[in-house]
Design a protein around this motif. Structure first.
Motif, PDB file in Angstrom:
ATOM      1  N   THR A   3       0.850  -1.189   0.000  1.00 54.18           N
ATOM      2  CA  THR A   3       0.000   0.000   0.000  1.00 54.18           C
ATOM      3  C   THR A   3       0.880   1.231   0.000  1.00 54.18           C
ATOM      4  OG1 THR A   3      -0.119  -0.026   2.394  1.00 54.18           O
ATOM      5  CG2 THR A   3      -1.879  -1.155   1.210  1.00 54.18           C
ATOM      6  N   ARG A   4       0.358   2.309  -0.517  1.00 54.81           N
ATOM      7  CA  ARG A   4       1.084   3.573  -0.554  1.00 54.81           C
ATOM      8  C   ARG A   4       0.304   4.622   0.204  1.00 54.81           C
ATOM      9  NH1 ARG A   4       3.193   4.808  -6.492  1.00 54.81           N
ATOM     10  NH2 ARG A   4       5.287   4.283  -5.895  1.00 54.81           N
ATOM     11  N   GLU A   5       1.015   5.555   0.705  1.00 55.00           N
ATOM     12  CA  GLU A   5       0.392   6.667   1.426  1.00 55.00           C
ATOM     13  C   GLU A   5      -0.319   7.571   0.420  1.00 55.00           C
ATOM     14  OE1 GLU A   5      -0.526   8.451   4.970  1.00 55.00           O
ATOM     15  OE2 GLU A   5       0.775   6.743   4.736  1.00 55.00           O
ATOM     16  N   ILE A   6      -1.569   7.909   0.702  1.00 52.92           N
ATOM     17  CA  ILE A   6      -2.318   8.822  -0.162  1.00 52.92           C
ATOM     18  C   ILE A   6      -1.975  10.254   0.231  1.00 52.92           C
ATOM     19  CG2 ILE A   6      -4.610   9.676  -0.780  1.00 52.92           C
ATOM     20  CD1 ILE A   6      -5.670   6.920  -0.441  1.00 52.92           C
ATOM     21  N   ARG A   7      -1.715  11.079  -0.763  1.00 59.40           N
ATOM     22  CA  ARG A   7      -1.452  12.487  -0.497  1.00 59.40           C
ATOM     23  C   ARG A   7      -2.739  13.124   0.009  1.00 59.40           C
ATOM     24  NH1 ARG A   7      -2.423  17.027  -3.417  1.00 59.40           N
ATOM     25  NH2 ARG A   7      -3.154  15.755  -5.135  1.00 59.40           N
ATOM     26  N   PRO A   8      -2.706  13.698   1.185  1.00 62.27           N
ATOM     27  CA  PRO A   8      -3.939  14.291   1.710  1.00 62.27           C
ATOM     28  C   PRO A   8      -4.360  15.509   0.885  1.00 62.27           C
ATOM     29  CG  PRO A   8      -2.096  14.711   3.192  1.00 62.27           C
ATOM     30  CD  PRO A   8      -1.584  13.840   2.085  1.00 62.27           C
ATOM     31  N   ARG A  73     -12.583   8.438   5.736  1.00 64.01           N
ATOM     32  CA  ARG A  73     -11.435   8.912   4.952  1.00 64.01           C
ATOM     33  C   ARG A  73     -10.285   7.944   5.138  1.00 64.01           C
ATOM     34  NH1 ARG A  73     -11.601  11.022   0.903  1.00 64.01           N
ATOM     35  NH2 ARG A  73      -9.611  12.029   1.092  1.00 64.01           N
ATOM     36  N   GLN A  74      -9.746   7.488   4.033  1.00 61.72           N
ATOM     37  CA  GLN A  74      -8.635   6.547   4.071  1.00 61.72           C
ATOM     38  C   GLN A  74      -7.300   7.271   4.116  1.00 61.72           C
ATOM     39  OE1 GLN A  74     -10.329   4.119   0.622  1.00 61.72           O
ATOM     40  NE2 GLN A  74      -8.874   2.766   1.622  1.00 61.72           N
ATOM     41  N   ARG A  75      -6.361   6.684   4.809  1.00 55.81           N
ATOM     42  CA  ARG A  75      -4.993   7.198   4.832  1.00 55.81           C
ATOM     43  C   ARG A  75      -4.116   6.420   3.866  1.00 55.81           C
ATOM     44  NH1 ARG A  75      -5.441  11.905   6.826  1.00 55.81           N
ATOM     45  NH2 ARG A  75      -6.179  12.034   8.957  1.00 55.81           N
ATOM     46  N   ARG A  76      -4.507   5.193   3.562  1.00 56.19           N
ATOM     47  CA  ARG A  76      -3.707   4.345   2.683  1.00 56.19           C
ATOM     48  C   ARG A  76      -4.612   3.758   1.611  1.00 56.19           C
ATOM     49  NH1 ARG A  76       1.131   3.360   4.960  1.00 56.19           N
ATOM     50  NH2 ARG A  76       1.503   1.368   3.965  1.00 56.19           N
ATOM     51  N   ALA A  77      -4.007   3.422   0.477  1.00 57.43           N
ATOM     52  CA  ALA A  77      -4.780   2.844  -0.624  1.00 57.43           C
ATOM     53  C   ALA A  77      -3.878   1.944  -1.449  1.00 57.43           C
ATOM     54  CB  ALA A  77      -5.376   3.943  -1.494  1.00 57.43           C
ATOM     55  N   TRP A  78      -4.476   1.144  -2.284  1.00 56.55           N
ATOM     56  CA  TRP A  78      -3.748   0.285  -3.201  1.00 56.55           C
ATOM     57  C   TRP A  78      -3.655   0.993  -4.537  1.00 56.55           C
ATOM     58  CZ3 TRP A  78      -7.695  -1.312  -0.053  1.00 56.55           C
ATOM     59  CH2 TRP A  78      -7.334  -2.140   1.000  1.00 56.55           C
ATOM     60  N   ARG A  80      -2.972   3.917  -5.239  1.00 57.85           N
ATOM     61  CA  ARG A  80      -3.603   5.236  -5.116  1.00 57.85           C
ATOM     62  C   ARG A  80      -5.094   5.222  -5.436  1.00 57.85           C
ATOM     63  NH1 ARG A  80       0.237  10.098  -6.111  1.00 57.85           N
ATOM     64  NH2 ARG A  80      -1.744  10.993  -5.536  1.00 57.85           N
ATOM     65  N   VAL A  81      -5.731   4.073  -5.302  1.00 58.56           N
ATOM     66  CA  VAL A  81      -7.171   3.950  -5.523  1.00 58.56           C
ATOM     67  C   VAL A  81      -7.798   3.547  -4.197  1.00 58.56           C
ATOM     68  CG1 VAL A  81      -9.000   2.749  -6.772  1.00 58.56           C
ATOM     69  CG2 VAL A  81      -6.850   3.278  -7.919  1.00 58.56           C
ATOM     70  N   GLY A  82      -8.738   4.335  -3.715  1.00 53.99           N
ATOM     71  CA  GLY A  82      -9.409   4.056  -2.449  1.00 53.99           C
ATOM     72  C   GLY A  82     -10.546   3.067  -2.629  1.00 53.99           C
ATOM     73  N   PHE A  83     -11.185   2.729  -1.514  1.00 45.73           N
ATOM     74  CA  PHE A  83     -12.269   1.752  -1.563  1.00 45.73           C
ATOM     75  C   PHE A  83     -13.433   2.239  -2.421  1.00 45.73           C
ATOM     76  CE2 PHE A  83     -13.988   4.454   1.716  1.00 45.73           C
ATOM     77  CZ  PHE A  83     -15.364   4.308   1.608  1.00 45.73           C
ATOM     78  N   GLU A  84     -13.687   3.550  -2.411  1.00 42.57           N
ATOM     79  CA  GLU A  84     -14.831   4.054  -3.180  1.00 42.57           C
ATOM     80  C   GLU A  84     -14.604   3.919  -4.673  1.00 42.57           C
ATOM     81  OE1 GLU A  84     -12.058   7.416  -3.290  1.00 42.57           O
ATOM     82  OE2 GLU A  84     -12.653   6.051  -1.709  1.00 42.57           O
TER      83      GLU A  84
END
Length: 101
Positions: A3-8, A73-78, A80-84
């Motif tokens: 997983t990568r950190e999502i840029r807030p 709100r997610q902090r991490r994603a696969w 750079r794609v979140g669950f939504e």
């Protein structure tokens, strides 16, 4: 898969994006009210066919996914794609496949 950190994003950018989607869906709901008033064959949902009701349900489900994104709100994603994003793609592709067959 890592997983990568999502840029807030700034809250205002996120809120504007979601507001645009919700506002568009609200406008569609307003069109339904106008259609209900103008349609003289009874309630429009009683005159709707199965595929039209299915599309309405899919649109409501996609709106619920976006509302869920506003709450969680997610902090991490696969990748750079979140669950939504994943859920919206799954719902959309499932709807297309079901309607095609």
């Amino acid at each position: 898969m890592t997983t990568r950190e999502i840029r807030p994003d700034t809250p205002s950018d996120h809120a504007r994006s979601i507001a645009a989607v919700i506002g568009g869906n609200s406008f569609d709901a307003l069109n339904l009210v106008v259609g209900d008033i103008a349609f003289r064959g009874g309630p429009p949902f009683h005159a709707a066919q199965a595929d039209q009701l299915f599309l309405t349900t899919a649109a409501l489900l996609m709106t619920a996914v976006l509302l869920g994104d506003m709450l969680v709100r997610q902090r991490r994603a696969w990748a750079r794609v979140g669950f939504e994003g994943v859920l919206l793609a799954v719902v959309y592709l499932s709807t297309v496949v079901i309607l095609a067959f």
